[in-house]
Write an enzyme that holds these catalytic residues in place. Structure first.
Site, PDB file in Angstrom:
ATOM      1  N   LYS A 159       1.027  -0.963   0.172  1.00  0.00           N
ATOM      2  CA  LYS A 159       0.078   0.103  -0.243  1.00  0.00           C
ATOM      3  C   LYS A 159       1.345   1.148   0.180  1.00  0.00           C
ATOM      4  O   LYS A 159       2.405   1.144   0.098  1.00  0.00           O
ATOM      5  CB  LYS A 159      -1.001   0.530   1.243  1.00  0.00           C
ATOM      6  N   ASP A 199      -3.443  -1.552   9.913  1.00  0.00           N
ATOM      7  CA  ASP A 199      -3.322  -1.546   8.601  1.00  0.00           C
ATOM      8  C   ASP A 199      -4.120  -2.395   8.236  1.00  0.00           C
ATOM      9  O   ASP A 199      -4.296  -3.096   6.906  1.00  0.00           O
ATOM     10  CB  ASP A 199      -1.704  -1.910   8.211  1.00  0.00           C
TER      11      ASP A 199
HETATM   12  O1  C5P Z   1      -1.409  -1.118  14.592  1.00  0.00           O
HETATM   13  P1  C5P Z   1      -0.177  -2.343  14.520  1.00  0.00           P
HETATM   14  O2  C5P Z   1       0.442  -3.431  15.767  1.00  0.00           O
HETATM   15  O3  C5P Z   1       0.621  -2.374  13.458  1.00  0.00           O
HETATM   16  O4  C5P Z   1       1.204  -0.631  15.679  1.00  0.00           O
HETATM   17  C1  C5P Z   1       2.474  -0.583  15.078  1.00  0.00           C
HETATM   18  C2  C5P Z   1       2.788   0.353  16.195  1.00  0.00           C
HETATM   19  O5  C5P Z   1       2.728   1.588  16.002  1.00  0.00           O
HETATM   20  C3  C5P Z   1       1.556   0.646  17.355  1.00  0.00           C
HETATM   21  O6  C5P Z   1       2.569  -0.378  19.079  1.00  0.00           O
HETATM   22  C4  C5P Z   1       1.802   2.445  18.062  1.00  0.00           C
HETATM   23  O7  C5P Z   1       3.189   2.666  18.538  1.00  0.00           O
HETATM   24  C5  C5P Z   1       2.025   2.689  16.227  1.00  0.00           C
HETATM   25  N1  C5P Z   1       0.404   3.190  15.840  1.00  0.00           N
HETATM   26  C6  C5P Z   1       0.212   4.675  17.090  1.00  0.00           C
HETATM   27  N2  C5P Z   1      -0.770   4.911  15.860  1.00  0.00           N
HETATM   28  C7  C5P Z   1      -1.460   4.732  14.971  1.00  0.00           C
HETATM   29  C8  C5P Z   1      -1.100   2.932  14.866  1.00  0.00           C
HETATM   30  C9  C5P Z   1       0.075   2.832  14.914  1.00  0.00           C
HETATM   31  O8  C5P Z   1       0.928   5.533  18.000  1.00  0.00           O
HETATM   32  N3  C5P Z   1      -2.573   5.221  14.491  1.00  0.00           N
END
Ligand code: C5P
Length: 279
Positions: free
Chosen positions: A11, A134
């Site tokens: 993406k 995502d």
């Molecule tokens: O959701 P995911 O596990 O992919 O996110 C990885 C890290 O990225 C989260 O632990 C967080 O620290 C950060 N994140 C965030 N805000 C978002 C998406 C991700 O702070 N909208």
């Protein structure tokens, strides 16, 4: 039971507007996400005596595909027959193009199909959201406005474009980039300008609020960005939380020429060609 193979595309966030962290630590965002054509991982699932995930560099429970199998079982409300997952990686990791998230979504789609679960898009997206912010995007693909932590989706329109993805050898952790973002001055409000109808308008419309944070962690990214712009990218844009940078063009010929120039002049990077057909 026959195995199933699906492609897991990357993406690009054409716009990634990020606000200050909310109570749970996630950052509210508003992003126009598009699924790219031309490059993809290949994700295969097959019945097996026991669960396994084979992926170069990230085997077994450490892979998001493993979490996807757990989330699918929870959503289905029953133990599922064990599955062997094999992932052939083409997409660079820690590049901001969602390779691991796309692989996880591909596992959800492929196992749902192989086992005839018929969970439907809504339930697959709910399972996907448990795996990562995502991941729901990759259940839908196309062009979507993403809000919340990135998991709330609404179909969007976006112009067709071609692009070159340039991935440095050093990757970036999403969590580390968001932590660096927290140390930066606040970002400007959303100007509400809709996406342009053609690729030419993307030069001034694209925006990524994580760019200063990513650049603070890997200062060489500024040179890579500058090199893409001076080689004809319009615009050059950090991919998600990095570390890859995308160079956009209106035509395939321009993108091919851009890919050739970057591969010749910038050592130690991976150069990938992709595109978006418009939505
Ligand atoms: O959701 P995911 O596990 O992919 O996110 C990885 C890290 O990225 C989260 O632990 C967080 O620290 C950060 N994140 C965030 N805000 C978002 C998406 C991700 O702070 N909208």
């Amino acid at each position: 039971m026959a195995g199933v193979t699906v492609l897991a595309p990357p993406k690009l966030n054409l716009r990634l507007l990020v606000s200050a962290a909310r109570g749970d630590g996630y950052h509210p965002l508003r992003s126009l996400m598009v699924a790219l054509d031309g490059i993809a991982d290949r994700v295969s699932v097959a019945p097996s005596a026991e669960r396994s995930v084979a992926c170069p560099g990230i085997d077994g429970p450490a892979n998001l595909a493993w979490a996807a199998l757990d989330a699918l079982e929870r959503e289905a409300g029953q133990a599922l027959p064990p599955v062997a997952v094999r992932i052939e990686k083409v997409l660079p990791t820690q590049a901001g193009i969602g390779g691991g998230s796309s692989d996880a979504a591909a596992v959800l789609l492929a196992v749902d199909r192989m086992l005839g679960l018929h969970l439907g898009e809504d339930r697959l997206e709910r399972a996907a959201a448990e795996v990562g912010s995502d991941v729901p995007f990759f259940i839908r693909g196309g062009a979507q406005w993403a809000t919340g932590r990135g998991d709330v989706l609404e179909p969007a329109s976006a112009p067709a474009f071609e692009c070159v993805i340039v991935a440095p050898l050093v990757g970036l952790s999403t969590a580390a980039v968001y932590r660096a973002f927290d140390e930066m001055p606040p970002t400007p409000d959303d100007d509400g300008v809709p996406p342009p109808p053609g690729a030419a308008g993307l030069a001034t419309w694209c925006r990524n609020d994580l760019w200063p944070a990513a650049r603070s962690l890997v200062p060489e990214l500024a040179d890579l960005h500058g090199g893409l712009v001076s080689s004809g990218a319009s615009p050059a844009l950090l991919c998600g939380s990095g570390s890859a940078i995308a160079g956009l063009t209106a035509t395939a010929d321009a993108a091919d020429a851009l890919a050739g120039r970057i591969a010749d002049f910038v050592p130690g990077v991976r150069v990938l060609r992709a595109g978006f057909p418009g939505a």
